[in-house]
Motif scaffolding. Structure first.
Motif, PDB file in Angstrom:
ATOM      1  N   LEU A 224      14.550  -7.765 -11.012  1.00  0.00           N
ATOM      2  CA  LEU A 224      14.573  -7.896 -12.463  1.00  0.00           C
ATOM      3  C   LEU A 224      13.320  -7.319 -13.091  1.00  0.00           C
ATOM      4  O   LEU A 224      13.361  -6.724 -14.165  1.00  0.00           O
ATOM      5  CB  LEU A 224      14.739  -9.360 -12.871  1.00  0.00           C
ATOM      6  CG  LEU A 224      16.171  -9.884 -12.992  1.00  0.00           C
ATOM      7  CD1 LEU A 224      16.172 -11.327 -13.458  1.00  0.00           C
ATOM      8  CD2 LEU A 224      16.988  -9.031 -13.961  1.00  0.00           C
ATOM      9  N   ARG A 225      12.184  -7.484 -12.427  1.00  0.00           N
ATOM     10  CA  ARG A 225      10.948  -6.887 -12.929  1.00  0.00           C
ATOM     11  C   ARG A 225      11.100  -5.374 -13.023  1.00  0.00           C
ATOM     12  O   ARG A 225      10.692  -4.752 -14.000  1.00  0.00           O
ATOM     13  CB  ARG A 225       9.760  -7.261 -12.026  1.00  0.00           C
ATOM     14  CG  ARG A 225       9.275  -8.692 -12.204  1.00  0.00           C
ATOM     15  CD  ARG A 225       7.862  -8.855 -11.643  1.00  0.00           C
ATOM     16  NE  ARG A 225       7.812  -8.615 -10.208  1.00  0.00           N
ATOM     17  CZ  ARG A 225       8.002  -9.553  -9.289  1.00  0.00           C
ATOM     18  NH1 ARG A 225       8.262 -10.801  -9.652  1.00  0.00           N
ATOM     19  NH2 ARG A 225       7.918  -9.265  -8.012  1.00  0.00           N
ATOM     20  N   THR A 226      11.700  -4.799 -11.988  1.00  0.00           N
ATOM     21  CA  THR A 226      11.945  -3.353 -11.989  1.00  0.00           C
ATOM     22  C   THR A 226      12.897  -2.972 -13.113  1.00  0.00           C
ATOM     23  O   THR A 226      12.696  -1.964 -13.805  1.00  0.00           O
ATOM     24  CB  THR A 226      12.539  -2.912 -10.639  1.00  0.00           C
ATOM     25  OG1 THR A 226      11.632  -3.249  -9.590  1.00  0.00           O
ATOM     26  CG2 THR A 226      12.813  -1.418 -10.616  1.00  0.00           C
ATOM     27  N   ALA A 227      13.930  -3.780 -13.313  1.00  0.00           N
ATOM     28  CA  ALA A 227      14.918  -3.501 -14.357  1.00  0.00           C
ATOM     29  C   ALA A 227      14.293  -3.569 -15.744  1.00  0.00           C
ATOM     30  O   ALA A 227      14.520  -2.697 -16.588  1.00  0.00           O
ATOM     31  CB  ALA A 227      16.082  -4.488 -14.241  1.00  0.00           C
TER      32      ALA A 227
ATOM     33  N   ALA B 129      14.490  -9.550 -24.627  1.00  0.00           N
ATOM     34  CA  ALA B 129      15.838  -9.251 -25.106  1.00  0.00           C
ATOM     35  C   ALA B 129      15.833  -7.992 -25.964  1.00  0.00           C
ATOM     36  O   ALA B 129      16.717  -7.132 -25.838  1.00  0.00           O
ATOM     37  CB  ALA B 129      16.391 -10.432 -25.900  1.00  0.00           C
ATOM     38  N   ALA B 130      14.825  -7.862 -26.833  1.00  0.00           N
ATOM     39  CA  ALA B 130      14.773  -6.724 -27.750  1.00  0.00           C
ATOM     40  C   ALA B 130      14.630  -5.403 -26.998  1.00  0.00           C
ATOM     41  O   ALA B 130      15.312  -4.417 -27.308  1.00  0.00           O
ATOM     42  CB  ALA B 130      13.619  -6.905 -28.732  1.00  0.00           C
ATOM     43  N   PHE B 131      13.739  -5.366 -25.996  1.00  0.00           N
ATOM     44  CA  PHE B 131      13.571  -4.140 -25.213  1.00  0.00           C
ATOM     45  C   PHE B 131      14.831  -3.813 -24.413  1.00  0.00           C
ATOM     46  O   PHE B 131      15.213  -2.650 -24.279  1.00  0.00           O
ATOM     47  CB  PHE B 131      12.363  -4.256 -24.280  1.00  0.00           C
ATOM     48  CG  PHE B 131      11.090  -3.778 -24.899  1.00  0.00           C
ATOM     49  CD1 PHE B 131      10.805  -2.418 -24.999  1.00  0.00           C
ATOM     50  CD2 PHE B 131      10.153  -4.677 -25.400  1.00  0.00           C
ATOM     51  CE1 PHE B 131       9.629  -1.973 -25.586  1.00  0.00           C
ATOM     52  CE2 PHE B 131       8.981  -4.246 -25.987  1.00  0.00           C
ATOM     53  CZ  PHE B 131       8.709  -2.890 -26.079  1.00  0.00           C
ATOM     54  N   THR B 132      15.472  -4.842 -23.896  1.00  0.00           N
ATOM     55  CA  THR B 132      16.695  -4.625 -23.123  1.00  0.00           C
ATOM     56  C   THR B 132      17.805  -4.073 -24.004  1.00  0.00           C
ATOM     57  O   THR B 132      18.518  -3.132 -23.625  1.00  0.00           O
ATOM     58  CB  THR B 132      17.146  -5.938 -22.460  1.00  0.00           C
ATOM     59  OG1 THR B 132      16.115  -6.394 -21.583  1.00  0.00           O
ATOM     60  CG2 THR B 132      18.422  -5.744 -21.662  1.00  0.00           C
ATOM     61  N   LEU B 133      17.965  -4.645 -25.190  1.00  0.00           N
ATOM     62  CA  LEU B 133      19.003  -4.180 -26.110  1.00  0.00           C
ATOM     63  C   LEU B 133      18.718  -2.761 -26.582  1.00  0.00           C
ATOM     64  O   LEU B 133      19.637  -1.943 -26.706  1.00  0.00           O
ATOM     65  CB  LEU B 133      19.109  -5.134 -27.300  1.00  0.00           C
ATOM     66  CG  LEU B 133      19.667  -6.526 -26.973  1.00  0.00           C
ATOM     67  CD1 LEU B 133      19.454  -7.479 -28.139  1.00  0.00           C
ATOM     68  CD2 LEU B 133      21.148  -6.455 -26.614  1.00  0.00           C
TER      69      LEU B 133
ATOM     70  N   HIS C  33      22.738  -1.044 -11.883  1.00  0.00           N
ATOM     71  CA  HIS C  33      22.097  -0.164 -12.863  1.00  0.00           C
ATOM     72  C   HIS C  33      21.010  -0.991 -13.524  1.00  0.00           C
ATOM     73  O   HIS C  33      21.270  -2.110 -13.971  1.00  0.00           O
ATOM     74  CB  HIS C  33      23.109   0.326 -13.904  1.00  0.00           C
ATOM     75  CG  HIS C  33      22.562   1.340 -14.861  1.00  0.00           C
ATOM     76  ND1 HIS C  33      21.653   1.023 -15.858  1.00  0.00           N
ATOM     77  CD2 HIS C  33      22.788   2.681 -14.976  1.00  0.00           C
ATOM     78  CE1 HIS C  33      21.347   2.121 -16.545  1.00  0.00           C
ATOM     79  NE2 HIS C  33      22.016   3.135 -16.033  1.00  0.00           N
ATOM     80  N   PRO C  34      19.772  -0.480 -13.586  1.00  0.00           N
ATOM     81  CA  PRO C  34      18.666  -1.317 -14.088  1.00  0.00           C
ATOM     82  C   PRO C  34      18.889  -1.861 -15.495  1.00  0.00           C
ATOM     83  O   PRO C  34      18.610  -3.038 -15.762  1.00  0.00           O
ATOM     84  CB  PRO C  34      17.453  -0.388 -14.019  1.00  0.00           C
ATOM     85  CG  PRO C  34      18.008   0.993 -13.878  1.00  0.00           C
ATOM     86  CD  PRO C  34      19.298   0.846 -13.163  1.00  0.00           C
ATOM     87  N   ALA C  35      19.386  -1.039 -16.418  1.00  0.00           N
ATOM     88  CA  ALA C  35      19.609  -1.530 -17.782  1.00  0.00           C
ATOM     89  C   ALA C  35      20.705  -2.583 -17.799  1.00  0.00           C
ATOM     90  O   ALA C  35      20.620  -3.581 -18.532  1.00  0.00           O
ATOM     91  CB  ALA C  35      19.973  -0.368 -18.708  1.00  0.00           C
ATOM     92  N   ALA C  36      21.731  -2.392 -16.970  1.00  0.00           N
ATOM     93  CA  ALA C  36      22.824  -3.374 -16.896  1.00  0.00           C
ATOM     94  C   ALA C  36      22.330  -4.682 -16.274  1.00  0.00           C
ATOM     95  O   ALA C  36      22.739  -5.771 -16.693  1.00  0.00           O
ATOM     96  CB  ALA C  36      23.989  -2.804 -16.094  1.00  0.00           C
ATOM     97  N   GLN C  37      21.450  -4.583 -15.281  1.00  0.00           N
ATOM     98  CA  GLN C  37      20.900  -5.788 -14.656  1.00  0.00           C
ATOM     99  C   GLN C  37      20.057  -6.574 -15.654  1.00  0.00           C
ATOM    100  O   GLN C  37      20.155  -7.807 -15.746  1.00  0.00           O
ATOM    101  CB  GLN C  37      20.059  -5.396 -13.433  1.00  0.00           C
ATOM    102  CG  GLN C  37      20.880  -4.879 -12.267  1.00  0.00           C
ATOM    103  CD  GLN C  37      20.015  -4.348 -11.131  1.00  0.00           C
ATOM    104  OE1 GLN C  37      18.801  -4.192 -11.293  1.00  0.00           O
ATOM    105  NE2 GLN C  37      20.633  -4.063 -10.002  1.00  0.00           N
ATOM    106  N   ALA C  38      19.223  -5.877 -16.407  1.00  0.00           N
ATOM    107  CA  ALA C  38      18.410  -6.544 -17.420  1.00  0.00           C
ATOM    108  C   ALA C  38      19.293  -7.150 -18.495  1.00  0.00           C
ATOM    109  O   ALA C  38      19.053  -8.268 -18.966  1.00  0.00           O
ATOM    110  CB  ALA C  38      17.430  -5.551 -18.041  1.00  0.00           C
TER     111      ALA C  38
END
Length: 325
Positions: free
Chosen positions: A32-35, A64-68, A110-115
């Motif tokens: 998750l840190r990598t994601a 949440a904001a960075f992930t979105l 996929h890192p973005a999907a995992q986050a």
């Protein structure tokens, strides 16, 4: 849309990024840190002016904001990075399916999907809001070259579906429930989305593979709409007429921006930092005005939205410090 990068004082960026990375990484597994690191980097690389906005958010909302925003980068660039439009459409359809899998608690490599999966489980992000930007981009990708939007309202709807929804979800992630904040987010998102379409005009013209983001009603008004080979096209080589058309679109964006700001007195204090994307929208409007609404003027591509990185940071910090947007 086209990737955008800007400069910033190296020492300030390094310091801020270290602190921010620590906020995102606390309590997360190695994967998750990598994601999450991937998400931060994607936003920094391809949506720099919003990257700086997100650094002004309270720590409890940043992850949440960075992930979105990273999710937005992935879907917004799907068509642009593909050598074949069909491949770009396949990427968007993959994301549409990925959302369903995430809400079904299935693992996606996929890192973005995992986050995104982690953020959804922690914040209960609305599935409907998450799917709206993907579906809007799928519909956009399926348009024929000659299928030009007819009215500015069509573009406003696209802007709300692709940009306002990001603000809605960020407010939701922060536990902010406010009709006034949602209303302001709707207008701020429409303003930002319309201006992004204006900024993208030279890029799409150079690609020459997609319809132009100028509605036929605006193009016809300024003599840009022509019929070639039995279909309507929009001319971008009539510079003065194009500037007038851009002025009309920018004016609509400005109305939305002013409406968003007129609600500031009723918007909860904790929601105002989420609405900071109104600041870069105003910066771009101001730069556009200085170049007389000529989207091909090279000054628009300088620094951050046409102003120096330091000036942009100061405007953003000043607005954040005053609790304005």
């Amino acid at each position: 849309m086209v990737p955008f990068r800007g400069g910033i004082n190296a020492l300030n960026l390094t310091s801020t990024r270290r602190n921010h990375s620590g906020d995102l990484m606390n309590g997360a597994s190695s994967s998750l840190r990598t994601a999450f690191s991937y998400c931060v980097q994607q936003v920094r690389n391809y949506d720099y002016h919003h990257y700086l906005c997100l650094l002004e958010l309270p720590p409890n909302i940043r992850k949440a904001a960075f992930t979105l925003r990273a999710f937005n980068v992935e879907t917004a660039r799907a068509m642009d990075v593909a050598s074949d439009p069909r491949i770009g459409l396949m990427r968007l359809l993959w994301w549409q399916e990925a959302i369903d899998k995430i809400y079904a608690n299935k693992v996606i490599e996929h890192p973005a999907a995992q986050a995104l999966s982690s953020v959804i489980s922690e914040n209960r992000i609305s599935k409907g809001w998450l799917k709206r930007p993907v579906e809007a981009r799928i519909n956009d990708a399926r348009r024929e070259v000659a299928d030009i939007p007819e009215t500015i309202e069509e573009l406003e709807k696209y802007a709300e579906d692709t940009v306002s929804t990001l603000l809605y979800m960020t407010l939701q992630a922060g536990g902010i429930r406010s009709t006034a904040a949602d209303h302001a987010a709707s207008h701020a998102g429409k303003a930002s989305g319309l201006l992004l379409l204006v900024r993208s005009l030279p890029y799409h013209a150079s690609r020459n593979r997609h319809f132009c983001y100028i509605p036929t009603e605006v193009a016809a008004k300024h003599g840009l709409l022509v019929k070639e080979g039995g279909r309507f096209e929009i001319r971008l080589d009539l510079r003065e007429s194009l500037c007038n058309a851009v002025f009309d679109m920018a004016s609509v964006a400005n109305v939305h921006l002013q409406k968003a700001r007129s609600l500031a007195g009723t918007v909860p204090t904790e929601a105002r930092s989420v609405l900071l994307p109104a600041v870069p929208a105003q910066v771009f409007l101001d730069t556009l005005s200085r170049v007389h609404f000529d989207v091909f003027d090279p000054r628009l591509a300088r620094g951050v939205l046409g102003i120096s990185p330091l000036s942009y940071q100061l405007k953003l910090k000043w607005s954040s410090w005053r609790g304005k947007y």
